[in-house]
Scaffold this motif. Structure first.
Motif, PDB file in Angstrom:
ATOM      1  N   MET A  63     -56.476  38.230 -14.775  1.00  7.22           N
ATOM      2  CA  MET A  63     -55.325  38.237 -13.881  1.00  7.22           C
ATOM      3  C   MET A  63     -54.084  37.852 -14.669  1.00  7.22           C
ATOM      4  N   ILE A  64     -52.966  38.370 -14.246  1.00  6.30           N
ATOM      5  CA  ILE A  64     -51.676  38.045 -14.835  1.00  6.30           C
ATOM      6  C   ILE A  64     -50.882  37.327 -13.765  1.00  6.30           C
ATOM      7  N   TRP A  65     -50.277  36.201 -14.127  1.00  6.46           N
ATOM      8  CA  TRP A  65     -49.470  35.491 -13.147  1.00  6.46           C
ATOM      9  C   TRP A  65     -48.223  34.943 -13.825  1.00  6.46           C
ATOM     10  N   SER A  66     -47.225  34.703 -13.026  1.00  5.70           N
ATOM     11  CA  SER A  66     -45.995  34.085 -13.504  1.00  5.70           C
ATOM     12  C   SER A  66     -45.322  33.397 -12.324  1.00  5.70           C
ATOM     13  N   HIS A  67     -44.456  32.467 -12.624  1.00  2.20           N
ATOM     14  CA  HIS A  67     -43.675  31.781 -11.602  1.00  2.20           C
ATOM     15  C   HIS A  67     -42.246  32.289 -11.694  1.00  2.20           C
ATOM     16  N   GLY A  97     -46.873  47.674 -14.935  1.00  5.07           N
ATOM     17  CA  GLY A  97     -48.175  48.281 -15.184  1.00  5.07           C
ATOM     18  C   GLY A  97     -48.025  49.686 -15.735  1.00  5.07           C
ATOM     19  N   ALA A  98     -49.142  50.377 -15.808  1.00  4.44           N
ATOM     20  CA  ALA A  98     -49.171  51.751 -16.311  1.00  4.44           C
ATOM     21  C   ALA A  98     -48.326  52.666 -15.437  1.00  4.44           C
ATOM     22  N   GLY A  99     -47.738  53.668 -16.050  1.00  5.48           N
ATOM     23  CA  GLY A  99     -46.990  54.671 -15.305  1.00  5.48           C
ATOM     24  C   GLY A  99     -45.694  54.171 -14.696  1.00  5.48           C
ATOM     25  N   GLY A 100     -45.178  53.040 -15.185  1.00  5.44           N
ATOM     26  CA  GLY A 100     -43.919  52.535 -14.668  1.00  5.44           C
ATOM     27  C   GLY A 100     -44.032  51.703 -13.406  1.00  5.44           C
ATOM     28  N   ARG A 101     -45.273  51.484 -12.940  1.00  4.58           N
ATOM     29  CA  ARG A 101     -45.439  50.628 -11.764  1.00  4.58           C
ATOM     30  C   ARG A 101     -44.898  49.247 -12.105  1.00  4.58           C
ATOM     31  N   SER A 102     -44.221  48.605 -11.140  1.00  2.00           N
ATOM     32  CA  SER A 102     -43.648  47.295 -11.426  1.00  2.00           C
ATOM     33  C   SER A 102     -43.314  46.563 -10.138  1.00  2.00           C
ATOM     34  N   CYS A 113     -29.689  36.879  -0.161  1.00  2.00           N
ATOM     35  CA  CYS A 113     -31.111  37.030   0.131  1.00  2.00           C
ATOM     36  C   CYS A 113     -31.916  37.112  -1.157  1.00  2.00           C
ATOM     37  N   ARG A 114     -33.202  36.890  -1.007  1.00  2.00           N
ATOM     38  CA  ARG A 114     -34.165  37.079  -2.092  1.00  2.00           C
ATOM     39  C   ARG A 114     -35.189  38.088  -1.605  1.00  2.00           C
ATOM     40  N   LEU A 115     -35.459  39.091  -2.448  1.00  2.00           N
ATOM     41  CA  LEU A 115     -36.389  40.164  -2.117  1.00  2.00           C
ATOM     42  C   LEU A 115     -37.522  40.216  -3.128  1.00  2.00           C
ATOM     43  N   PHE A 116     -38.718  40.587  -2.664  1.00  2.00           N
ATOM     44  CA  PHE A 116     -39.811  40.950  -3.541  1.00  2.00           C
ATOM     45  C   PHE A 116     -39.938  42.458  -3.418  1.00  2.00           C
ATOM     46  N   VAL A 117     -39.803  43.169  -4.534  1.00  2.00           N
ATOM     47  CA  VAL A 117     -39.788  44.630  -4.515  1.00  2.00           C
ATOM     48  C   VAL A 117     -40.908  45.158  -5.401  1.00  2.00           C
ATOM     49  N   PHE A 118     -41.668  46.124  -4.869  1.00  2.00           N
ATOM     50  CA  PHE A 118     -42.786  46.719  -5.591  1.00  2.00           C
ATOM     51  C   PHE A 118     -42.591  48.221  -5.661  1.00  2.00           C
ATOM     52  N   TYR A 119     -42.769  48.770  -6.867  1.00  2.00           N
ATOM     53  CA  TYR A 119     -42.713  50.204  -7.094  1.00  2.00           C
ATOM     54  C   TYR A 119     -44.110  50.672  -7.480  1.00  2.00           C
ATOM     55  N   PRO A 120     -44.901  51.147  -6.507  1.00  2.00           N
ATOM     56  CA  PRO A 120     -46.305  51.491  -6.773  1.00  2.00           C
ATOM     57  C   PRO A 120     -46.513  52.732  -7.634  1.00  2.00           C
ATOM     58  N   GLU A 121     -45.468  53.558  -7.774  1.00  2.00           N
ATOM     59  CA  GLU A 121     -45.600  54.781  -8.565  1.00  2.00           C
ATOM     60  C   GLU A 121     -44.569  54.871  -9.669  1.00  2.00           C
ATOM     61  N   GLY A 122     -43.881  53.806  -9.945  1.00  2.00           N
ATOM     62  CA  GLY A 122     -42.844  53.815 -10.983  1.00  2.00           C
ATOM     63  C   GLY A 122     -41.486  54.073 -10.444  1.00  2.00           C
TER      64      GLY A 122
END
Length: 104
Positions: A4-8, A29-34, A95-104
């Motif tokens: 697992m990879i973790w960070s604060h 991650g792979a393919g630009g996921r972030s 505001c603070r946002l958590f943003v996920f790009y599942p496909e890059g």
């Protein structure tokens, strides 16, 4: 067991995107996921139209009130932005946002 990879968030350097908006890349991650933590200061507005490509954007409002140029989203809101959609991220209150790009 998978490694697992973790960070604060406080240990990840913030990168200034524009006046009042900072980005912290939490994972890539792979393919630009972030995934990122984005802080928008009170009154800050994304400098241009944010178009989601090549894939969707997933947004979770951690704190404050996020506005996409059309409506307000309070803390705890989840927003799925399909590929090809767009908005102008901003916040009157900050505001603070958590943003996920599942496909890059």
């Amino acid at each position: 067991m998978t490694d697992m990879i973790w960070s604060h968030v406080d240990e990840v350097p913030a990168r200034k995107f524009t006046d009042g908006i900072t980005l912290r890349q939490m994972w890539e991650g792979a393919g630009g996921r972030s995934c990122h933590v984005i802080d928008i200061a009170p009154g800050a507005v994304w400098p241009n139209l944010d178009v989601h490509k090549p894939g969707p954007e997933e947004v979770f409002v951690v704190s404050g009130v996020f506005n996409d140029g059309v409506r307000d989203y309070p803390p705890g809101s989840f927003i799925h932005c399909p590929a090809g959609s767009s908005h102008v991220p901003q916040s009157l209150t900050g505001c603070r946002l958590f943003v996920f790009y599942p496909e890059g």
